[in-house]
Motif scaffolding. Structure first.
Motif, PDB file in Angstrom:
ATOM      1  N   THR A 172      -5.721   1.580   0.531  1.00 58.79           N
ATOM      2  CA  THR A 172      -5.809   1.762   1.974  1.00 58.79           C
ATOM      3  C   THR A 172      -7.100   1.118   2.466  1.00 58.79           C
ATOM      4  O   THR A 172      -8.159   1.303   1.864  1.00 58.79           O
ATOM      5  CB  THR A 172      -5.786   3.260   2.333  1.00 58.79           C
ATOM      6  OG1 THR A 172      -4.481   3.769   2.093  1.00 58.79           O
ATOM      7  CG2 THR A 172      -6.147   3.482   3.786  1.00 58.79           C
ATOM      8  N   ASN A 179       2.840   9.504   1.417  1.00 60.79           N
ATOM      9  CA  ASN A 179       1.637   8.962   2.042  1.00 60.79           C
ATOM     10  C   ASN A 179       1.544   9.284   3.525  1.00 60.79           C
ATOM     11  O   ASN A 179       0.485   9.099   4.133  1.00 60.79           O
ATOM     12  CB  ASN A 179       1.589   7.448   1.842  1.00 60.79           C
ATOM     13  CG  ASN A 179       1.365   7.077   0.397  1.00 60.79           C
ATOM     14  OD1 ASN A 179       0.288   7.260  -0.149  1.00 60.79           O
ATOM     15  ND2 ASN A 179       2.419   6.563  -0.248  1.00 60.79           N
ATOM     16  N   SER A 195      -2.838   4.806  -6.657  1.00 59.23           N
ATOM     17  CA  SER A 195      -2.176   4.719  -5.353  1.00 59.23           C
ATOM     18  C   SER A 195      -2.282   3.293  -4.832  1.00 59.23           C
ATOM     19  O   SER A 195      -2.975   2.449  -5.415  1.00 59.23           O
ATOM     20  CB  SER A 195      -2.834   5.675  -4.359  1.00 59.23           C
ATOM     21  OG  SER A 195      -4.101   5.166  -3.946  1.00 59.23           O
ATOM     22  N   TYR A 200      -8.685   3.784  -3.023  1.00 59.27           N
ATOM     23  CA  TYR A 200      -7.439   4.189  -3.674  1.00 59.27           C
ATOM     24  C   TYR A 200      -7.719   5.437  -4.490  1.00 59.27           C
ATOM     25  O   TYR A 200      -8.878   5.782  -4.777  1.00 59.27           O
ATOM     26  CB  TYR A 200      -6.854   3.072  -4.552  1.00 59.27           C
ATOM     27  CG  TYR A 200      -7.644   2.735  -5.794  1.00 59.27           C
ATOM     28  CD1 TYR A 200      -7.448   3.414  -6.999  1.00 59.27           C
ATOM     29  CD2 TYR A 200      -8.590   1.708  -5.771  1.00 59.27           C
ATOM     30  CE1 TYR A 200      -8.178   3.090  -8.136  1.00 59.27           C
ATOM     31  CE2 TYR A 200      -9.319   1.373  -6.911  1.00 59.27           C
ATOM     32  CZ  TYR A 200      -9.106   2.074  -8.091  1.00 59.27           C
ATOM     33  OH  TYR A 200      -9.822   1.754  -9.220  1.00 59.27           O
ATOM     34  N   LYS A 212       0.807  -1.235   0.000  1.00 53.22           N
ATOM     35  CA  LYS A 212       0.000   0.000   0.000  1.00 53.22           C
ATOM     36  C   LYS A 212       0.836   1.278   0.000  1.00 53.22           C
ATOM     37  O   LYS A 212       0.295   2.372   0.131  1.00 53.22           O
ATOM     38  CB  LYS A 212      -0.974  -0.012   1.177  1.00 53.22           C
ATOM     39  CG  LYS A 212      -0.341   0.024   2.554  1.00 53.22           C
ATOM     40  CD  LYS A 212      -1.411  -0.108   3.631  1.00 53.22           C
ATOM     41  CE  LYS A 212      -0.851   0.040   5.024  1.00 53.22           C
ATOM     42  NZ  LYS A 212      -1.853  -0.227   6.070  1.00 53.22           N
ATOM     43  N   ASN A 213       2.156   1.136  -0.120  1.00 50.13           N
ATOM     44  CA  ASN A 213       3.078   2.264  -0.275  1.00 50.13           C
ATOM     45  C   ASN A 213       3.313   3.065   1.000  1.00 50.13           C
ATOM     46  O   ASN A 213       3.871   4.165   0.934  1.00 50.13           O
ATOM     47  CB  ASN A 213       2.627   3.206  -1.397  1.00 50.13           C
ATOM     48  CG  ASN A 213       2.543   2.490  -2.722  1.00 50.13           C
ATOM     49  OD1 ASN A 213       3.245   1.503  -2.949  1.00 50.13           O
ATOM     50  ND2 ASN A 213       1.675   2.961  -3.602  1.00 50.13           N
ATOM     51  N   TYR A 214       2.920   2.545   2.125  1.00 51.13           N
ATOM     52  CA  TYR A 214       3.297   3.124   3.416  1.00 51.13           C
ATOM     53  C   TYR A 214       3.018   2.081   4.481  1.00 51.13           C
ATOM     54  O   TYR A 214       2.369   1.066   4.237  1.00 51.13           O
ATOM     55  CB  TYR A 214       2.533   4.422   3.706  1.00 51.13           C
ATOM     56  CG  TYR A 214       1.054   4.262   3.982  1.00 51.13           C
ATOM     57  CD1 TYR A 214       0.566   4.136   5.288  1.00 51.13           C
ATOM     58  CD2 TYR A 214       0.124   4.241   2.940  1.00 51.13           C
ATOM     59  CE1 TYR A 214      -0.791   3.989   5.543  1.00 51.13           C
ATOM     60  CE2 TYR A 214      -1.229   4.097   3.177  1.00 51.13           C
ATOM     61  CZ  TYR A 214      -1.680   3.969   4.488  1.00 51.13           C
ATOM     62  OH  TYR A 214      -3.029   3.824   4.741  1.00 51.13           O
ATOM     63  N   ASN A 227       7.309   6.963  -1.318  1.00 50.39           N
ATOM     64  CA  ASN A 227       6.307   6.521  -0.343  1.00 50.39           C
ATOM     65  C   ASN A 227       6.149   7.478   0.825  1.00 50.39           C
ATOM     66  O   ASN A 227       5.140   7.444   1.530  1.00 50.39           O
ATOM     67  CB  ASN A 227       6.657   5.124   0.177  1.00 50.39           C
ATOM     68  CG  ASN A 227       6.314   4.029  -0.837  1.00 50.39           C
ATOM     69  OD1 ASN A 227       5.737   4.302  -1.888  1.00 50.39           O
ATOM     70  ND2 ASN A 227       6.681   2.807  -0.538  1.00 50.39           N
ATOM     71  N   VAL A 256      -0.868   9.475  -4.239  1.00 56.74           N
ATOM     72  CA  VAL A 256      -0.897   9.286  -2.788  1.00 56.74           C
ATOM     73  C   VAL A 256      -2.218   8.676  -2.341  1.00 56.74           C
ATOM     74  O   VAL A 256      -3.283   8.964  -2.896  1.00 56.74           O
ATOM     75  CB  VAL A 256      -0.664  10.637  -2.076  1.00 56.74           C
ATOM     76  CG1 VAL A 256      -0.572  10.447  -0.580  1.00 56.74           C
ATOM     77  CG2 VAL A 256       0.618  11.287  -2.607  1.00 56.74           C
ATOM     78  N   SER A 257      -2.138   7.824  -1.331  1.00 55.97           N
ATOM     79  CA  SER A 257      -3.329   7.121  -0.835  1.00 55.97           C
ATOM     80  C   SER A 257      -4.261   8.064  -0.079  1.00 55.97           C
ATOM     81  O   SER A 257      -3.808   8.864   0.745  1.00 55.97           O
ATOM     82  CB  SER A 257      -2.905   5.984   0.101  1.00 55.97           C
ATOM     83  OG  SER A 257      -2.113   5.056  -0.583  1.00 55.97           O
TER      84      SER A 257
END
Length: 933
Positions: A770, A486, A767, A759, A436-438, A483, A698-699
């Motif tokens: 989340t 986020n 993204s 997203y 989820k990039n974070y 990342n 970005v999420s």
């Protein structure tokens, strides 16, 4: 004429050799305060660190084994750590005494005075007051040299105690003859499985006069997990006994080879002089001029501390113990240990790329071998053990920096693959980070710091990929390197934790908590070294970012939340005493305000580095604190290791001469143009062409009541107004329904326990997804807790212990309530009488973190909330010494009972016992879910 030329050449050679930079080294700097250094004898990067031990309790300020405030020496051991925040080492301890030998620390220890103590580069001496013994120590890389002068006649003893400092797992002492013994020690501390062997040679025959052991005594060999021996000989007044100790990580044969190579001399002064020469060779790489002797001392002691480690960790023939505990031979490089990479990637390793490119290649080759033999490149490696201390995979920074600066001597392809391997693991939050990039609080503790540092490391891997022409890898890791976006909250400009899809509240940037590593949001909100222009843009431009840098220095210097002893050297919230702040003052250069960088750097140099035992403002951390000083005094600093350039400031000294490995000399003065400083040492490095890479979307943020009674409204907010948002909901009625994402238009209401996923999309780039969970309360009970919760461990409030959400073993994620030094009493009100058959409550133990199971748990019932009847008492059966992190459910059945109220009483353990590192402190009770059936 020939004679004159000969004399002149001799004078030139002599003058070159006689540059005694070691005279400025003061090994006592950092031994007081919180510097955690040691004063003993060592040569540059040596395997032996022969130093006195004044601490055997594992205390934080005794991590190196020595603290300047102490007045008792327990002995002289051969391994020590330089400025770390965790205790270990202190191997192969010897202590001279007289008279009847005692084998306990109280018996063989001695008072000493600093007036009778001396430390210089490669040398240490002290007078032991108890028996009037003068001790002198010096060393080679692998052999420690002791000289004991007994100022009274009588029986002289040399005590060998293998139980010194850390836990002895296996010990062995072999008596070879009356002047030679061999020693094996396998121990557990920070490094959980450390092997060391030693060959000890006495200058005169010694006999065993005292022994304590709990193993075997066969064929002149003693063994056990408790093992100490005393060796004795009669001495005349003023007589000296010399001892040589060769150590090895591989075995007795390795120790013997090391002794043969480096332990032949019986001339103490010869070895001391060689140690001085070794130091002068390293220290002469940077010449600084100053009329202020204290400044020279601070500078050259800083270099001394940088060159104290990493430590060579192979025998003279190249044999070493790999991370898999098998033996290998390093044929064409030096194999090293002690990599404090979370600290040293920032300054110490960039400094080495400038003045020691060969050793930098050795470090990288060590990383490659550790990946091959241990699965991953090191994070914080110690004595062939991965301690998993601190965060990130910063070995990739060292590798990328070496490659970007054109350092050769290692296989670029293998280094890249080893780096990529670390980034593709599913440990320490990386799985969530990739998906989820974070990382959120729900995924892993210290989520903000880990996200930010992984993102920088990913940028480093992308730079390697660019150099190697790996376009797909470059694009992938450059996207991951974004990342950080986020966790950047555009509403306040800080890096803020996310929990259950939303920003974690309440938020205080001064608060030290489990969302950050040894710091708070102030310290980490500038940690985007790989994309400072992007961070400036996120803040709204240079002017606003300048104001944000101003803000950290103008903020109150008080932190809130958990006490963090590492946060020292505060200027507002800037903390020079800990590494995450080290680049921040240089960020003014990026907003065209170099004069502000000048002002801050000069203040730090003037005020936080002193020629005194407490002359370091924080832990030395294996040379990072000193490397910052060295680079900054030269007028350079590596804000972004992995770029072949320095950020600049006016040099601190009038003149600096830098002698590089290629034989050239660079002269730096206060008038040297900043453009010259920017590429100092890397002027001819070929820079790989930039490649295009996708910008990360970005999420979105999801907000609603995590626990609700009947309904709650869900709102989804994109962090970029240009993004298009999609979402999907799942509740218990959707189990067999195939659902897809749909466009989010406005807030919506849910009335069931529901999973919401979302997203964002912009220009075809999606993204990460989340996900948030919103739970309808499983009951409508109320609860009162008669104890004061630690504000760090509230789990969101009192209802957390009856909300049906169970915390897991990683308590730092915030699902447990923590109470220190108190018996916890919780009274649950069902609102109406209920039939009760079963009660349970869950607790957690993490002994190292002071969290222990309650001694016992009592369950009571009541109809009126005033008069309670004891239903059951459950005793704890988990040993407080058990360091496994574990959860215990104190569950019991009871005779059918009607009650409106249930009282749960968990009795706290009390003060931590003597065997605990935090002895005397109050233990915590951690409680989560209470359930009643």
């Amino acid at each position: 004429m020939k004679k004159i030329i000969f004399v002149l050449l001799g004078l030139i050679a002599h003058n070159s050799f006689s540059q005694n930079y070691s005279q400025y080294v003061n090994p006592f700097i950092g031994t007081g305060g919180h510097g955690h250094t040691f004063p003993g004898a060592i040569v540059p990067f040596g395997m032996v660190q022969l130093s006195p031990d004044t601490r055997i309790d594992g205390s934080w300020d005794g991590c190196s084994g020595y603290h300047y405030s102490d007045s008792v020496i327990y002995g002289f051991s051969h391994t020590h750590l330089n400025g770390t925040g965790v205790s270990d080492y202190g191997d192969i301890m010897l202590m001279p005494t007289m008279g009847k030998p005692g084998l306990t620390p109280k018996e063989y220890s001695s008072k000493f005075s600093h007036k009778n103590e001396k430390a210089t580069a490669g040398f240490y001496s002290v007078k032991l007051d108890k028996h009037n013994i003068d001790v002198r120590l010096t060393t080679t890389a692998r052999v420690g040299y002791h000289e004991y002068k007994f100022n009274k006649a009588g029986n002289a003893n040399i005590v060998l105690d293998l139980n010194h400092r850390d836990k002895l797992l296996e010990g062995e002492v072999k008596i070879i003859d009356n002047k030679t013994i061999e020693v094996f020690r396998r121990s557990e501390a920070w490094a959980t499985n450390q092997y060391i062997y030693a060959r000890i040679e006495f200058s005169k025959p010694m006999k065993i006069s005292g022994k304590t052991f709990n193993g075997k005594n066969e064929n002149n060999t003693f063994s056990g997990t408790k093992l100490a021996l005393a060796f004795t000989s009669a001495v005349k007044k003023g007589e000296k006994i010399s001892v040589k100790v060769a150590i090895s990580p591989t075995g007795y044969e390795g120790a013997a080879k090391n002794m043969l190579a480096e332990g032949k001399s019986n001339n103490f002064s010869e070895i001391q002089n060689q140690a001085v020469a070794d130091w002068n060779k390293e220290l002469s790489k940077i010449e600084v001029k100053s009329d202020d002797k204290d400044k020279l001392t601070v500078f050259y002691t800083a270099m001394y501390h940088v060159f104290t480690q990493p430590n060579i960790n192979m025998d003279v023939d190249g044999k070493y113990r790999g991370r898999d505990n098998k033996f290998y031979t390093a044929n064409d490089f030096g194999y090293y240990s002690v990599f404090s990479l979370w600290d040293t990637f920032r300054g110490a390793h960039p400094l080495m790329t400038l003045i020691d490119r060969k050793r930098t290649a050795d470090f990288v080759n060590t990383f490659i071998k550790q990946r091959e033999q241990g699965g991953r490149i090191p994070v914080w490696e110690l004595a062939s053990n991965e301690t998993e201390c601190m965060i990130g995979y910063h070995g990739v920074s060292v590798i990328a920096d070496a490659m970007a600066k054109g350092i050769t001597g290692f296989d670029y392809e293998k280094a890249f693959e080893a780096s990529k391997n670390s980034a593709m693991q599913d440990i320490f939050g990386l799985n969530a980070y990739k998906q989820k990039n974070y990382i959120s609080i729900d995924d892993e503790h210290e989520s903000v710091s880990k996200t930010l540092e992984y993102a920088y490391d990913d940028w480093c891997i992308a730079q390697m990929a660019k150099i190697l022409g790996k376009k797909d890898d470059y694009e992938y890791f450059m996207k991951r390197s974004q990342n950080w976006k986020n966790l950047y909250n555009p509403n306040n400009g800080f890096m803020q934790a996310r929990k259950n899809g939303n920003w974690y509240e309440p938020f205080d940037p001064n608060e030290v908590n489990n969302n950050y590593t040894e710091g708070n949001s102030w310290h980490y909100s500038y940690s985007v070294q790989q994309d400072i222009p992007g961070l400036i843009q996120a803040h709204g431009g240079k002017e606003k970012f300048e104001q944000f840098i101003d803000a950290i220095f103008a903020a109150s210097d008080k932190t809130t939340g958990r006490e963090q002893v590492d946060i020292t050297g505060l200027m507002g919230q800037y903390a020079q005493g800990n590494e995450p702040s080290h680049h921040i003052a240089y960020l003014y250069n990026f907003v065209d305000k170099p004069q502000k960088t000048e002002e801050k750097i000069k203040y730090i140099l003037d005020n936080f580095y002193k020629n005194a035992p407490d002359g370091l403002i924080g832990n030395e951390d294996c040379g990072q604190m000193s490397a910052w000083y060295i680079l900054s005094t030269m007028g350079i600093y590596s804000v972004t290791p992995g770029k072949p350039e320095w950020e600049t400031v006016t040099p601190y000294f009038d003149e600096v001469k830098l002698h590089l490995e290629d034989g050239t000399t660079r002269v730096i003065t206060k008038n040297t143009p900043k453009t010259e400083l920017k590429t100092l040492g890397f002027e001819n490095v070929k820079i790989a062409k930039d490649l295009k890479y996708p910008e990360q979307t970005v999420s979105p943020v999801i907000s609603a009541d995590r626990i609700f009674d009947f309904t709650t409204q869900v709102k989804i907010t994109p962090l970029n107004e240009k993004d298009k948002v999609y979402y999907m909901t799942l509740d218990e009625s959707d189990k067999n329904v195939r659902k897809t994402f749909k466009v989010y238009k406005e807030p919506f209401t849910i009335s069931k326990t529901t999973i919401v996923s979302t997203y964002a999309e912009r220009n075809g780039e999606k993204s990460g997804i989340t996900t948030a969970n919103f739970n309808r309360r499983p009951n409508h009970w109320d609860v009162e807790i008669n104890a004061t919760v630690n504000p760090q461990y509230t789990a969101g409030g009192k209802l957390a212990i009856i909300d049906g959400i169970n915390g897991d073993a990683n308590w730092r994620k915030g699902e447990w309530q923590g109470y220190q030094g108190q018996t916890v009493e919780a009274i649950i009100d069902f609102k109406s009488p209920q039939q009760i058959n079963e009660i349970s409550s869950t607790y957690l133990q993490d002994s190292r973190a002071w969290i222990l199971m309650p001694k016992k748990v009592e369950y009571y019932a009541s109809m009126d909330g005033k008069t309670f009847i004891l239903l059951k008492t459950l005793e704890n059966d988990i040993d407080p010494k058990d360091t496994n992190v574990q959860i215990k459910d104190f569950r019991t059945t009871v005779l059918p009972t009607e009650a409106r109220y249930i009282k749960v009483k968990a009795y706290h353990f009390g003060k931590l016992p003597e065997w605990h590192q935090g002895a005397g402190g109050e233990a915590y009770v951690f409680v989560d879910e209470i359930s009643v059936k």
